[in-house]
Design an enzyme around this catalytic site. Structure first.
Site: not given
Length: 484
Positions: A76, A151, A175
């Site tokens: 990520k 996210s 997220s």
């Protein structure tokens, strides 16, 4: 044999372990797909040279017992890896290169994974959707006008497009679960402290933990086992605050078996009801109803539980005040100089600017309030093996739905996902399961449910999820939607 990208992570692992595929072959296949087929803007950086060098090293190793031996993944964009971009999804850090590797990346390397690049994240990970001025918007695969969630939206969109077999993410308020449900995938947020490398312990508020996104419950269990980093069944340097009562050392084993009859309660209310006009869309209710029908068919007991309220404790007005204080406390640790704040986008700037007014007493009170809420939630949920909610209250959101004003943006996110953040506050495990599609099926939009478990009992959530997966063919839906 199916095409490499059509195989689940566990199936790929078996072929790699048996030397019927090489890590280089697998990496080359996924690198080619990323280059040709990333219509959703899921991957923001690729390092093919690093990936293939790593794949060759894995192929040459005598030890092939790594939990994700030879399997590709992507970090990520909030995770640091030495020598790789470290933008944090922000113009403020554009062009930055990491000089250290975060423990969570090292753990996946040690488990035999092959990193291909980096998945998109919103600025500093503050949003429940994935859009940044630096990298643009990450969209729901097949629906370019809709957000993929966030996210960890890049991670979810990459898996949904067949660019990765699974992907690590992080979850501080939903997220992992939000983009997983939005993209028709499975997403697991573990118990606080369950992931030693990044499990919320040592953070302000203890909200953020690493977790996994995949097409199937088994793939998510496999990656979660790798994130935990067990060696011979033992978790090294574990920071779990509450040990699970039943744990045979493998979440994957629980997912494969998918056994058990459980008591499952549908949760009424959300923690934001007192401050926001929360409205649950019919499609979200349909997802819950679909899950209940399937669970009843398996013989599970279904009941109802109310979310406890701690309003007034220590003078705190309620959940919204405490959560935003903890969120701001975390934002206050972002090492950005005041003169550079103009580089931030409205949401991040609002959160960081308002963190200037947070006092030590205010932060401590919010943490104590969160601990009281945790105590009350544990007591209310104790009779139940799992608690069921919608994963999102609304369908996937249009690209222009979130306002260009920090506070209004935050409020819009609450309306979309009111059921997820309290799970982070109280530190419980939760899994998103894509049980439903909006009409007209089978081409409608994904809608998921969230199952919340007892502390340390991810295995129960995976077992229930596996049962639902046997009845509801969401894995095949994802494969069918992939471009060749």
């Amino acid at each position: 044999m199916s095409a490499i990208h059509e195989l689940g992570a566990l199936d790929l692992w078996r072929l790699l372990h048996a030397r019927q595929l090489s890590a280089v072959e697998v990496a080359e296949h996924f690198l080619d797909r990323i280059d040709r087929l990333d219509d959703a803007n899921a991957i923001v950086h690729v390092d093919a040279e690093l990936a293939l060098a790593r794949a060759r090293t894995v192929d040459d190793a005598d030890d092939r017992t790594g939990l994700i031996h030879g399997l590709p993944f992507a970090d990520k964009d909030l995770t640091r890896r030495a020598g790789q971009p470290a933008s944090l999804g922000s113009r403020w850090q554009a062009g930055a290169i990491a000089d250290v590797t975060d423990p969570v990346a090292s753990v996946l390397d040690a488990a035999g994974g092959v990193v291909l690049g980096r998945t998109a994240a919103p600025e500093l990970g503050f949003a429940g959707y994935t859009r940044s001025a630096l990298h643009g918007a990450t969209t729901l695969p097949g629906h370019p006008g809709l957000h993929a969630g966030g996210s960890s939206g890049g991670a979810a969109a990459a898996v949904a497009q067949g660019l990765l077999p699974f992907a690590p993410g992080s979850d501080g308020g939903g997220s992992i679960r939000i983009p997983a449900a939005t993209c028709g995938l499975v997403g697991l947020k573990p118990t606080r402290g369950r992931i030693p490398a990044n499990g919320g312990v040592g953070q302000v508020g203890g909200l953020v933990t690493a977790g996994a996104i995949g097409r199937s419950v088994m793939d998510v269990a496999l990656l979660t086992d790798a994130l935990i980093g067990r060696v011979n069944g033992v978790t090294p340097h574990a920071l779990t605050l509450r040990s699970p009562e039943r744990d045979d050392g493998s979440l994957l084993a629980a997912a494969v078996r998918g056994e058990g009859r459980f008591r499952i309660a549908v949760m009424t209310g959300t923690p934001w009801d007192a401050t926001h006009d929360i409205r649950i869309a019919p499609e979200a209710d349909d997802a819950v109803a679909t899950a209940i029908r399937a669970l009843e068919a398996f013989g599970h007991e279904i009941g109802e539980v109310a979310l406890p309220d701690a309003s007034g404790f220590l003078g705190v007005s309620g959940y919204a005040e405490a959560f935003t204080a903890l969120w701001r406390g975390g934002a206050a640790t972002v090492p950005i100089a005041r003169e550079d704040r103009h580089l931030l986008e409205p949401l991040a700037r609002w959160i960081i600017d308002t963190s200037d007014h947070l006092t030590a007493g205010g932060l401590a009170t919010a943490q104590l309030w969160a601990t009281e809420l945790e105590r009350r939630v544990l007591a209310a949920f104790a009779p139940w093996d799992a608690v069921l909610t919608p994963a999102t209250a609304l369908t996937p959101r249009p690209l222009d739905w979130y306002p260009q004003d920090g506070e209004a943006d935050f409020d819009a996110q609450v309306l979309h996902t009111p059921h997820t953040s309290f799970v982070n506050m109280v530190g419980l495990p939760a899994i998103a399961l894509p049980v439903h599609r909006t009409a007209p099926a089978p081409d409608g939009l994904p809608m998921g449910v969230q199952l919340i478990g007892r502390p340390g009992e991810e295995a129960t959530l995976l077992a229930i999820g596996r049962q639902l997966e046997r009845r509801i063919p969401w894995t095949q839906r994802v494969v069918t939607a992939m471009r060749p």
